[in-house]
Design a protein around this motif. Structure first.
Motif, PDB file in Angstrom:
ATOM      1  N   MET A   1     -10.290 -33.666  14.354  1.00  0.00           N
ATOM      2  CA  MET A   1     -10.690 -32.268  14.176  1.00  0.00           C
ATOM      3  C   MET A   1     -12.179 -32.107  14.434  1.00  0.00           C
ATOM      4  O   MET A   1     -12.583 -31.198  15.153  1.00  0.00           O
ATOM      5  N   THR A   2     -13.003 -32.950  13.847  1.00  0.00           N
ATOM      6  CA  THR A   2     -14.449 -32.848  14.025  1.00  0.00           C
ATOM      7  C   THR A   2     -14.851 -33.117  15.472  1.00  0.00           C
ATOM      8  O   THR A   2     -15.714 -32.446  16.020  1.00  0.00           O
ATOM      9  N   LEU A   3     -14.208 -34.094  16.105  1.00  0.00           N
ATOM     10  CA  LEU A   3     -14.503 -34.414  17.500  1.00  0.00           C
ATOM     11  C   LEU A   3     -14.183 -33.228  18.405  1.00  0.00           C
ATOM     12  O   LEU A   3     -14.926 -32.938  19.346  1.00  0.00           O
ATOM     13  N   THR A   4     -13.107 -32.528  18.118  1.00  0.00           N
ATOM     14  CA  THR A   4     -12.727 -31.362  18.915  1.00  0.00           C
ATOM     15  C   THR A   4     -13.787 -30.268  18.814  1.00  0.00           C
ATOM     16  O   THR A   4     -14.160 -29.652  19.821  1.00  0.00           O
ATOM     17  N   ILE A   5     -14.286 -30.032  17.619  1.00  0.00           N
ATOM     18  CA  ILE A   5     -15.313 -29.001  17.413  1.00  0.00           C
ATOM     19  C   ILE A   5     -16.604 -29.382  18.137  1.00  0.00           C
ATOM     20  O   ILE A   5     -17.224 -28.548  18.797  1.00  0.00           O
ATOM     21  N   VAL A   6     -16.993 -30.646  18.048  1.00  0.00           N
ATOM     22  CA  VAL A   6     -18.203 -31.113  18.730  1.00  0.00           C
ATOM     23  C   VAL A   6     -18.052 -30.976  20.247  1.00  0.00           C
ATOM     24  O   VAL A   6     -18.974 -30.547  20.939  1.00  0.00           O
ATOM     25  N   MET A   7     -16.883 -31.325  20.769  1.00  0.00           N
ATOM     26  CA  MET A   7     -16.648 -31.214  22.214  1.00  0.00           C
ATOM     27  C   MET A   7     -16.690 -29.755  22.663  1.00  0.00           C
ATOM     28  O   MET A   7     -17.240 -29.428  23.723  1.00  0.00           O
ATOM     29  N   ILE A   8     -16.122 -28.852  21.888  1.00  0.00           N
ATOM     30  CA  ILE A   8     -16.145 -27.423  22.227  1.00  0.00           C
ATOM     31  C   ILE A   8     -17.583 -26.905  22.230  1.00  0.00           C
ATOM     32  O   ILE A   8     -17.987 -26.158  23.132  1.00  0.00           O
ATOM     33  N   ILE A   9     -18.370 -27.315  21.240  1.00  0.00           N
ATOM     34  CA  ILE A   9     -19.771 -26.888  21.181  1.00  0.00           C
ATOM     35  C   ILE A   9     -20.552 -27.445  22.376  1.00  0.00           C
ATOM     36  O   ILE A   9     -21.338 -26.725  23.007  1.00  0.00           O
ATOM     37  N   CYS A  10     -20.316 -28.707  22.732  1.00  0.00           N
ATOM     38  CA  CYS A  10     -21.012 -29.310  23.877  1.00  0.00           C
ATOM     39  C   CYS A  10     -20.652 -28.609  25.178  1.00  0.00           C
ATOM     40  O   CYS A  10     -21.519 -28.331  26.014  1.00  0.00           O
ATOM     41  N   ILE A  11     -19.382 -28.311  25.358  1.00  0.00           N
ATOM     42  CA  ILE A  11     -18.952 -27.609  26.575  1.00  0.00           C
ATOM     43  C   ILE A  11     -19.555 -26.212  26.623  1.00  0.00           C
ATOM     44  O   ILE A  11     -19.983 -25.738  27.687  1.00  0.00           O
ATOM     45  N   ALA A  12     -19.622 -25.533  25.479  1.00  0.00           N
ATOM     46  CA  ALA A  12     -20.220 -24.202  25.436  1.00  0.00           C
ATOM     47  C   ALA A  12     -21.706 -24.253  25.792  1.00  0.00           C
ATOM     48  O   ALA A  12     -22.214 -23.389  26.522  1.00  0.00           O
ATOM     49  N   ILE A  13     -22.413 -25.271  25.325  1.00  0.00           N
ATOM     50  CA  ILE A  13     -23.838 -25.413  25.643  1.00  0.00           C
ATOM     51  C   ILE A  13     -24.018 -25.676  27.134  1.00  0.00           C
ATOM     52  O   ILE A  13     -24.880 -25.067  27.783  1.00  0.00           O
ATOM     53  N   VAL A  14     -23.202 -26.561  27.704  1.00  0.00           N
ATOM     54  CA  VAL A  14     -23.296 -26.869  29.131  1.00  0.00           C
ATOM     55  C   VAL A  14     -23.003 -25.621  29.960  1.00  0.00           C
ATOM     56  O   VAL A  14     -23.712 -25.322  30.932  1.00  0.00           O
ATOM     57  N   LEU A  15     -21.986 -24.870  29.606  1.00  0.00           N
ATOM     58  CA  LEU A  15     -21.667 -23.646  30.338  1.00  0.00           C
ATOM     59  C   LEU A  15     -22.775 -22.602  30.193  1.00  0.00           C
ATOM     60  O   LEU A  15     -23.080 -21.867  31.143  1.00  0.00           O
TER      61      LEU A  15
END
Length: 57
Positions: free
Chosen positions: A1-15
């Motif tokens: 669950m935590t890894l999914t949230i971190v990945m979503i935040i990272c993708i949002a920052i990159v975009l």
């Protein structure tokens, strides 16, 4: 669950960064470049004779 949230935040920052780059590049290409006219070309009424060179003296 935590890894999914971190990945979503990272993708949002990159975009977000990619979108900022795209906006800056688009604004740069849309800029209308102008060049100041040469002072001798501004007024044809104010014609000056050509300067003499050493070989013409």
């Amino acid at each position: 669950m935590t890894l999914t949230i971190v990945m979503i935040i990272c993708i949002a920052i990159v975009l977000g960064i990619a979108g900022a780059f795209w906006a800056a590049i688009s604004k740069g290409y849309a800029y209308e470049h102008t060049v100041d006219p040469h002072p001798d070309d501004q007024s044809p009424d104010n014609e000056t004779p050509p300067k003499e060179t050493d070989s013409q003296k």
